[in-house]
Design an enzyme around this catalytic site. Structure first.
Site, mmCIF file in Angstrom:
data_model
loop_
_atom_site.group_PDB
_atom_site.id
_atom_site.type_symbol
_atom_site.label_atom_id
_atom_site.label_comp_id
_atom_site.label_asym_id
_atom_site.label_seq_id
_atom_site.Cartn_x
_atom_site.Cartn_y
_atom_site.Cartn_z
ATOM 1 N N LYS A 266 69.614 -17.623 -47.130
ATOM 2 C CA LYS A 266 68.511 -16.754 -46.720
ATOM 3 C C LYS A 266 68.107 -17.005 -45.261
ATOM 4 C CE LYS A 266 64.204 -18.951 -47.664
ATOM 5 N NZ LYS A 266 62.903 -19.010 -48.207
ATOM 6 N N LYS B 296 63.109 -19.748 -41.150
ATOM 7 C CA LYS B 296 62.494 -20.130 -39.875
ATOM 8 C C LYS B 296 62.926 -21.515 -39.442
ATOM 9 C CE LYS B 296 58.481 -21.479 -42.381
ATOM 10 N NZ LYS B 296 57.675 -21.223 -43.348
ATOM 11 N N LYS C 288 63.656 -30.483 -50.896
ATOM 12 C CA LYS C 288 63.031 -30.922 -49.637
ATOM 13 C C LYS C 288 63.165 -32.422 -49.443
ATOM 14 C CE LYS C 288 60.907 -27.046 -48.080
ATOM 15 N NZ LYS C 288 59.861 -26.281 -47.481
HETATM 16 P P1 ATP Z 1 61.782 -21.178 -44.587
HETATM 17 O O1 ATP Z 1 63.056 -21.522 -45.243
HETATM 18 O O2 ATP Z 1 61.916 -20.077 -43.580
HETATM 19 O O3 ATP Z 1 60.958 -22.337 -44.118
HETATM 20 P P2 ATP Z 1 60.094 -20.660 -46.891
HETATM 21 O O4 ATP Z 1 60.446 -19.781 -48.037
HETATM 22 O O5 ATP Z 1 59.940 -22.104 -47.144
HETATM 23 O O6 ATP Z 1 61.024 -20.359 -45.675
HETATM 24 P P3 ATP Z 1 57.450 -19.770 -46.381
HETATM 25 O O7 ATP Z 1 56.898 -19.652 -45.026
HETATM 26 O O8 ATP Z 1 56.710 -20.600 -47.304
HETATM 27 O O9 ATP Z 1 58.895 -20.136 -46.169
HETATM 28 O O10 ATP Z 1 57.698 -18.318 -46.974
HETATM 29 C C1 ATP Z 1 56.668 -17.445 -46.998
HETATM 30 C C2 ATP Z 1 57.051 -16.232 -47.775
HETATM 31 O O11 ATP Z 1 58.076 -15.506 -47.110
HETATM 32 C C3 ATP Z 1 57.580 -16.530 -49.168
HETATM 33 O O12 ATP Z 1 56.967 -15.631 -50.054
HETATM 34 C C4 ATP Z 1 59.061 -16.286 -49.074
HETATM 35 O O13 ATP Z 1 59.587 -15.835 -50.278
HETATM 36 C C5 ATP Z 1 59.138 -15.229 -47.984
HETATM 37 N N1 ATP Z 1 60.401 -15.340 -47.260
HETATM 38 C C6 ATP Z 1 60.780 -16.333 -46.429
HETATM 39 N N2 ATP Z 1 62.032 -16.110 -45.957
HETATM 40 C C7 ATP Z 1 62.456 -14.949 -46.518
HETATM 41 C C8 ATP Z 1 63.660 -14.177 -46.446
HETATM 42 N N3 ATP Z 1 64.683 -14.554 -45.701
HETATM 43 N N4 ATP Z 1 63.735 -13.016 -47.138
HETATM 44 C C9 ATP Z 1 62.694 -12.613 -47.892
HETATM 45 N N5 ATP Z 1 61.552 -13.288 -48.018
HETATM 46 C C10 ATP Z 1 61.415 -14.445 -47.347
#
Ligand code: ATP
Ligand code: LTN
Length: 337
Positions: free
Chosen positions: A200, A203, A118
């Site tokens: 992956k 969002k 990050k």
């Molecule tokens: P982003 O990259 O979308 O900001 P993140 O992992 O930082 O995602 P969080 O909102 O903290 O986002 O994720 C919340 C939960 O959702 C976590 O447990 C993460 O593992 C799961 N998650 C997020 N994106 C995916 C994905 N593409 N497939 C499966 N699980 C996901």
């Protein structure tokens, strides 16, 4: 909560209200939480304090926090069964984080891969909050004495730090915190970007076509799936390395129909070309998301009721958090009046 709830093992998890909830959140987290809430004393939060470790627009953050809360419920989190709340409504998380900050080495935080990733991604704003992010996460967990923490595999390192901090406090003072176990819930549930299927679904992806948001309409979903990047092959087989785009569509089809990969392969064995398969996936995903979207809109459009649910959740969470924090303060040597 009833006595019976108190005796069950405690689980806690959370998501950051940055961006909008997507089908990856459902597959990798919410789907599991919904099942776990029947078995465990469950707390699910929306971690807005964590979200401001990267820049947020206040109005968007406020909206996303309520959107995520509504989406938790739309996906099946039952506020009567689980404690659903917003992190900033329970100030004890931040208070415990301060105590734990004072027990964490600089080196422990600088080793965290998420911090390294990050701070590279947001090089214009490498703030101290980003650095101590895992300590606040440890507080989220330890303040409720959670036994299990359902998280994605990427959070394992943060869980390890949480366990170390719990053990350190217990050892330095006296047994206080439950040492939590990670509950890695995204095995097989990882959804990849529709545009770059080796990354992956996220969002924060600037390309909206890459992500199926849970509030997307039918036409948007169908379009995104039809335009999903695949390779030039023709066979529908589960081959993540050789054909990641098709593997991802198969995962989505499995998620939304319940069919196994073998069943999917068998039912498309005689189809030539990817178009009919994409059509079937688009139908299945659109059909699956529609009732979630409708429930979401219903809940989100009654903001007063949604806030009441969050108020009740915060009250319950605060009652529990207060008890842990009082013990921690006492052991630390703070004067009680
Ligand atoms: P982003 O990259 O979308 O900001 P993140 O992992 O930082 O995602 P969080 O909102 O903290 O986002 O994720 C919340 C939960 O959702 C976590 O447990 C993460 O593992 C799961 N998650 C997020 N994106 C995916 C994905 N593409 N497939 C499966 N699980 C996901
Ligand atoms: N860091 C987590 C979100 C998170 C969390 C938590 C998860 C913050 N606090 C407590 C479980 C328990 C993430 O990025 N997915």
């Amino acid at each position: 909560m009833s006595e019976q709830h108190e005796q069950r093992k405690v689980i806690l998890s959370g998501m950051q209200p940055s961006g909008q909830p997507h089908i990856g959140h459902f597959s990798g987290a919410l789907k599991n939480w919904v099942q776990l809430q029947h078995e465990f004393d469950s707390l699910f939060c929306i971690v807005d304090l964590h979200a401001i470790t990267v820049r947020q627009e206040p109005a968007k953050l406020r909206k996303a926090t309520l959107d995520f809360a509504a989406m938790y419920i739309a996906c099946g989190i039952d506020p009567e069964k689980s404690t659903l709340f917003v992190q900033s409504h329970v100030p004890q998380h931040a208070e415990l984080a301060w105590v734990l900050n004072c027990m964490t080495g600089m080196g422990e935080c600088s080793r965290m891969t998420q911090f390294k990733d990050k701070s590279a991604q947001h090089s214009e704003n490498v703030n101290v909050g980003l650095f101590t992010y895992p300590i606040l996460m440890a507080s989220d967990i330890l303040i409720y004495n959670a036994d299990l923490v359902p998280v994605g595999a990427d959070q394992k390192q943060h869980l390890e730090l949480t366990r170390n901090l719990a053990e350190r406090f217990n050892h330095h003072y006296s047994p206080t915190f439950t040492v939590p176990e990670p509950y890695i819930s995204d095995v097989g549930g990882k959804i990849m970007s529709l545009q770059e299927p080796t990354k992956k679904m996220s969002k924060s992806d600037p390309n909206e076509k890459a992500t199926i948001f849970l509030r997307d309409g039918d036409a948007e979903i169908r379009n995104k799936i039809k335009r999903a990047v695949t390779d030039s092959g023709t066979r529908i087989v589960m081959d993540e390395a050789g054909s990641p785009g098709i593997a991802n569509l198969m995962t989505l089809y499995h998620l939304t129909t319940g069919m196994s990969f073998a069943e999917i392969e068998a039912s498309f064995a005689s189809t030539s070309g990817y178009a009919p398969f994409k059509e079937a996936v688009a139908d299945a995903v659109a059909t699956f998301v529609a009732p979630i979207r409708e429930r979401f809109l219903e809940i989100r459009n009654n903001e007063e009721e949604l806030k009441n649910i969050l108020k009740r959740g915060a009250e319950h969470a605060r009652d529990r958090a207060r008890k842990t924090l009082r013990k921690v303060y006492k052991k630390t040597g703070f004067v009680e009046l």
